[in-house]
Motif scaffolding. Sequence first.
Motif, PDB file in Angstrom:
ATOM      1  N   GLY A  43       0.813  -1.216   0.000  1.00 44.64           N
ATOM      2  CA  GLY A  43       0.000   0.000   0.000  1.00 44.64           C
ATOM      3  C   GLY A  43       0.836   1.251   0.000  1.00 44.64           C
ATOM      4  O   GLY A  43       1.966   1.273  -0.486  1.00 44.64           O
ATOM      5  N   GLU A  44       0.268   2.304   0.603  1.00 50.96           N
ATOM      6  CA  GLU A  44       0.908   3.615   0.667  1.00 50.96           C
ATOM      7  C   GLU A  44       0.604   4.256   2.012  1.00 50.96           C
ATOM      8  O   GLU A  44      -0.416   3.959   2.624  1.00 50.96           O
ATOM      9  N   PHE A  45       1.497   5.172   2.410  1.00 50.65           N
ATOM     10  CA  PHE A  45       1.266   5.949   3.627  1.00 50.65           C
ATOM     11  C   PHE A  45       1.991   7.277   3.509  1.00 50.65           C
ATOM     12  O   PHE A  45       2.909   7.429   2.707  1.00 50.65           O
ATOM     13  N   ASP A  46       1.560   8.242   4.314  1.00 49.60           N
ATOM     14  CA  ASP A  46       2.200   9.558   4.347  1.00 49.60           C
ATOM     15  C   ASP A  46       3.228   9.579   5.465  1.00 49.60           C
ATOM     16  O   ASP A  46       2.945   9.141   6.585  1.00 49.60           O
ATOM     17  N   ASP A  47       4.420  10.114   5.163  1.00 50.65           N
ATOM     18  CA  ASP A  47       5.484  10.162   6.166  1.00 50.65           C
ATOM     19  C   ASP A  47       5.442  11.459   6.974  1.00 50.65           C
ATOM     20  O   ASP A  47       4.481  12.231   6.877  1.00 50.65           O
ATOM     21  N   GLU A  48       6.502  11.718   7.741  1.00 46.22           N
ATOM     22  CA  GLU A  48       6.546  12.877   8.644  1.00 46.22           C
ATOM     23  C   GLU A  48       6.530  14.215   7.923  1.00 46.22           C
ATOM     24  O   GLU A  48       6.233  15.243   8.530  1.00 46.22           O
ATOM     25  N   ASN A  49       6.823  14.212   6.636  1.00 46.94           N
ATOM     26  CA  ASN A  49       6.795  15.440   5.837  1.00 46.94           C
ATOM     27  C   ASN A  49       5.545  15.545   4.979  1.00 46.94           C
ATOM     28  O   ASN A  49       5.440  16.438   4.143  1.00 46.94           O
ATOM     29  N   GLY A  50       4.603  14.609   5.147  1.00 49.03           N
ATOM     30  CA  GLY A  50       3.389  14.603   4.346  1.00 49.03           C
ATOM     31  C   GLY A  50       3.601  14.032   2.958  1.00 49.03           C
ATOM     32  O   GLY A  50       2.724  14.147   2.101  1.00 49.03           O
ATOM     33  N   GLN A  51       4.748  13.403   2.730  1.00 50.38           N
ATOM     34  CA  GLN A  51       5.057  12.806   1.434  1.00 50.38           C
ATOM     35  C   GLN A  51       4.518  11.379   1.367  1.00 50.38           C
ATOM     36  O   GLN A  51       4.630  10.621   2.330  1.00 50.38           O
ATOM     37  N   ARG A  52       3.948  11.023   0.237  1.00 48.92           N
ATOM     38  CA  ARG A  52       3.398   9.683   0.040  1.00 48.92           C
ATOM     39  C   ARG A  52       4.532   8.687  -0.210  1.00 48.92           C
ATOM     40  O   ARG A  52       5.382   8.894  -1.061  1.00 48.92           O
ATOM     41  N   ILE A  53       4.535   7.592   0.542  1.00 54.55           N
ATOM     42  CA  ILE A  53       5.525   6.528   0.406  1.00 54.55           C
ATOM     43  C   ILE A  53       4.795   5.272  -0.036  1.00 54.55           C
ATOM     44  O   ILE A  53       3.826   4.846   0.600  1.00 54.55           O
ATOM     45  N   ASN A  54       5.255   4.671  -1.121  1.00 50.31           N
ATOM     46  CA  ASN A  54       4.719   3.387  -1.562  1.00 50.31           C
ATOM     47  C   ASN A  54       5.521   2.305  -0.853  1.00 50.31           C
ATOM     48  O   ASN A  54       6.745   2.396  -0.769  1.00 50.31           O
ATOM     49  N   THR A  55       4.852   1.277  -0.348  1.00 47.99           N
ATOM     50  CA  THR A  55       5.556   0.253   0.425  1.00 47.99           C
ATOM     51  C   THR A  55       6.627  -0.459  -0.401  1.00 47.99           C
ATOM     52  O   THR A  55       7.578  -0.986   0.177  1.00 47.99           O
ATOM     53  N   THR A  56       6.505  -0.459  -1.717  1.00 46.09           N
ATOM     54  CA  THR A  56       7.553  -1.082  -2.530  1.00 46.09           C
ATOM     55  C   THR A  56       8.869  -0.321  -2.408  1.00 46.09           C
ATOM     56  O   THR A  56       9.935  -0.879  -2.666  1.00 46.09           O
ATOM     57  N   GLU A  57       8.811   0.937  -1.983  1.00 43.28           N
ATOM     58  CA  GLU A  57      10.021   1.733  -1.779  1.00 43.28           C
ATOM     59  C   GLU A  57      10.786   1.314  -0.523  1.00 43.28           C
ATOM     60  O   GLU A  57      11.896   1.778  -0.280  1.00 43.28           O
TER      61      GLU A  57
END
Length: 144
Positions: A43-57
């Motif tokens: 899936g995806e989530f937003d990090d501490e800077n509000g940036q979207r992170i894809n779990t494949t990353e």
Amino acid sequence: MKQSFIILILCSFFLFSCENDDENPVVKVTYEVITSGGAEWYGEFDDENGQRINTTELGSSTLPSGWKYEFEPKISPIIVTIHGTADCPICNDSERMESEDITVNIYINGKLEQTQTNNCRECTGGSIKGLATTWMKLPEELED
């Protein structure tokens, strides 16, 4: 006279620093994803800077059930979001009845604030097995 002035300055500094701590309390966000049957997820989530992170990353195409991610937001206001899909090799895009269940949680300072299982917060299309999304506006939705 000098001692009184120095004491006054030190007391003022102490009072102002205390007030700033009250106005900007530390907020610790924890995402958690739990699946049934030991299924992995992506899936995806937003990090501490509000940036979207894809779990494949994160170095793997899927992550294990029980995964957690903790951070302190570096921007405010921020919307923290997590989307999860239970890995289901036999499922297709339109049929997910064979999928395992998935729950996504958001904790704020250790307290569960948002949770969704096979559903998405404020979605109108109904629930879909194996898909879940939740989000939260910070600091707007923090309870006092």
